[in-house]
Design a protein around this motif. Structure first.
Motif, PDB file in Angstrom:
ATOM      1  N   GLU A  23       5.346   0.689  -4.058  1.00 54.46           N
ATOM      2  CA  GLU A  23       4.195   1.228  -3.407  1.00 54.46           C
ATOM      3  C   GLU A  23       2.862   1.561  -4.200  1.00 54.46           C
ATOM      4  O   GLU A  23       3.189   1.907  -5.488  1.00 54.46           O
ATOM      5  CB  GLU A  23       4.365   2.761  -2.919  1.00 54.46           C
ATOM      6  N   SER A  24       1.937   1.045  -3.806  1.00 57.88           N
ATOM      7  CA  SER A  24       0.807   0.862  -4.623  1.00 57.88           C
ATOM      8  C   SER A  24       0.427   0.010  -5.635  1.00 57.88           C
ATOM      9  O   SER A  24      -0.429  -0.131  -6.462  1.00 57.88           O
ATOM     10  CB  SER A  24       0.279   2.413  -5.221  1.00 57.88           C
ATOM     11  N   PRO A  79       0.826  -1.148   0.056  1.00 57.13           N
ATOM     12  CA  PRO A  79      -0.190  -0.017   0.057  1.00 57.13           C
ATOM     13  C   PRO A  79       0.855   1.337   0.164  1.00 57.13           C
ATOM     14  O   PRO A  79       2.005   1.387   0.491  1.00 57.13           O
ATOM     15  CB  PRO A  79      -0.661  -0.230   1.104  1.00 57.13           C
ATOM     16  N   ALA A  80       0.349   2.276  -0.748  1.00 58.97           N
ATOM     17  CA  ALA A  80       0.988   3.407  -0.578  1.00 58.97           C
ATOM     18  C   ALA A  80       1.013   4.402   0.634  1.00 58.97           C
ATOM     19  O   ALA A  80      -0.244   4.211   1.244  1.00 58.97           O
ATOM     20  CB  ALA A  80       0.313   4.467  -1.516  1.00 58.97           C
TER      21      ALA A  80
END
Length: 254
Positions: free
Chosen positions: A225-226, A81-82
Motif C-alpha cells: 500500500e502507498s 493506493p493506501a
C-alpha cells in the motif's frame, strides 16, 4: 622570434629556473550552451507530459488479473493506493466500495481490534433497489467461528448513514456483512473508524503482486500500500497481478 633564438632562450631559462616551464596553450572561451526546459530538474521528481494522462482503476483479485496487454506505446506507473489512514488514537479503513446484487461480508479480511476501544461506521449508499440489511460480526478467538452481534441498519434508499457501536462487539476481530431482504442491487461504500487504542493497528493485507500470467503471492513482485512502480514492458509481454484479498490498483499511462 626565429627558432634558434627561441631555443636558446628556453635553454637559458631551464638553467636559471629549477622548475620546468610548461607552455600553456591558448584556449578559446567556452561556448555557451542552454538546456532544454523539459530537461531542467530543480531537485525533485519531474515527469514531462507530452500528451493527456490516461488513468485506469483495475480490481485485483485472488486469481491472476490482467493489468497490461501489448502493445505498449507508453511508460506505465502502477500505484497501490493506501486505504488506511492511521493516527495515534484512531484508524480509518475502507471495508467495501462497489456494487453487488448478493450477500457478502468482510470476514476474509477482518479488523483486528484488540488495540481499540470503540468503533464508528459510515455507510454511503449511491444507488439501491430492494431492501438491504447490514450486520456486525465478532470472532470467537477459541473456535474461530463468526457470531452475529447485531443487525445495525436496514436500508432501502440512497444516502449517508452513521452508526456508533462503542465497545459493543469490539473483542479481538471485527467484521461486517450485508444481505438483501428483498432482491435488488446496491452500490455502497462502507468505512470503519476505530478509536481510543493508542497506536493500535489493523490486520489487513492489501499488497499486490506483479508478474506473468501464472503469478502468485509467493512469486510476484510485491507492491505494498502507498507504493508505486514505473515499468516499460517489452512489446510482447503481459503484466498480471494477484492479491491475498480483493483490492485495486491505479494504472497511469504516461
Amino acid at each position: 622570434m626565429n627558432v634558434k633564438v627561441k631555443k636558446n632562450l628556453i635553454e637559458k631559462l631551464r638553467k636559471e629556473c629549477p622548475t620546468p616551464i610548461i607552455p600553456i596553450p591558448s584556449r578559446k572561451p567556452p561556448k555557451e550552451t542552454y538546456i532544454e526546459p523539459v530537461s531542467v530538474f530543480y531537485g525533485m521528481d519531474v515527469i514531462p507530459f507530452t500528451r493527456d494522462l490516461a488513468t485506469e482503476i483495475i480490481t485485483v483479485g485472488t486469481e491472476p488479473t490482467l493489468l497490461l496487454s501489448p502493445p505498449h506505446p507508453r511508460v506505465y506507473i502502477i500505484y497501490n493506493p493506501a486505504r488506511i489512514v492511521a493516527g495515534p488514537n484512531y484508524t480509518v479503513i475502507n471495508l467495501f466500495d462497489g456494487e453487488t446484487d448478493s450477500a457478502g461480508d468482510t470476514t476474509a479480511d477482518p479488523l483486528g481490534v484488540t488495540g481499540f476501544q470503540n468503533c464508528h461506521l459510515h455507510l454511503t449508499v449511491r444507488s439501491i433497489s430492494g431492501t438491504w440489511k447490514f450486520a456486525q460480526l465478532a470472532l470467537d478467538p477459541y473456535t474461530l467461528e463468526w457470531a452475529e452481534v447485531q443487525v445495525f441498519r436496514t436500508v432501502d434508499s440512497t444516502g449517508a448513514y452513521y452508526d456508533y457501536f462503542g465497545d459493543f462487539g469490539i473483542a479481538t476481530d471485527l467484521a461486517f456483512k450485508w444481505y438483501p431482504e428483498t432482491s435488488g442491487t446496491i452500490n455502497f461504500a462502507l468505512t470503519a473508524t476505530l478509536k481510543g487504542g493508542g497506536t493500535g493497528g489493523v490486520t489487513v493485507e492489501r499488497t499486490v503482486y506483479l508478474g506473468g500470467r501464472n503469478v502468485t503471492v509467493d512469486t510476484g513482485y510485491p507492491l505494498m500500500e502507498s507504493q508505486k512502480v514505473g515499468i516499460l514492458p517489452a512489446q510482447d509481454l503481459e503484466i498480471w497481478a494477484v492479491a491475498k484479498i480483493e483490492t485495486y490498483v491505479k494504472v497511469y499511462r504516461l
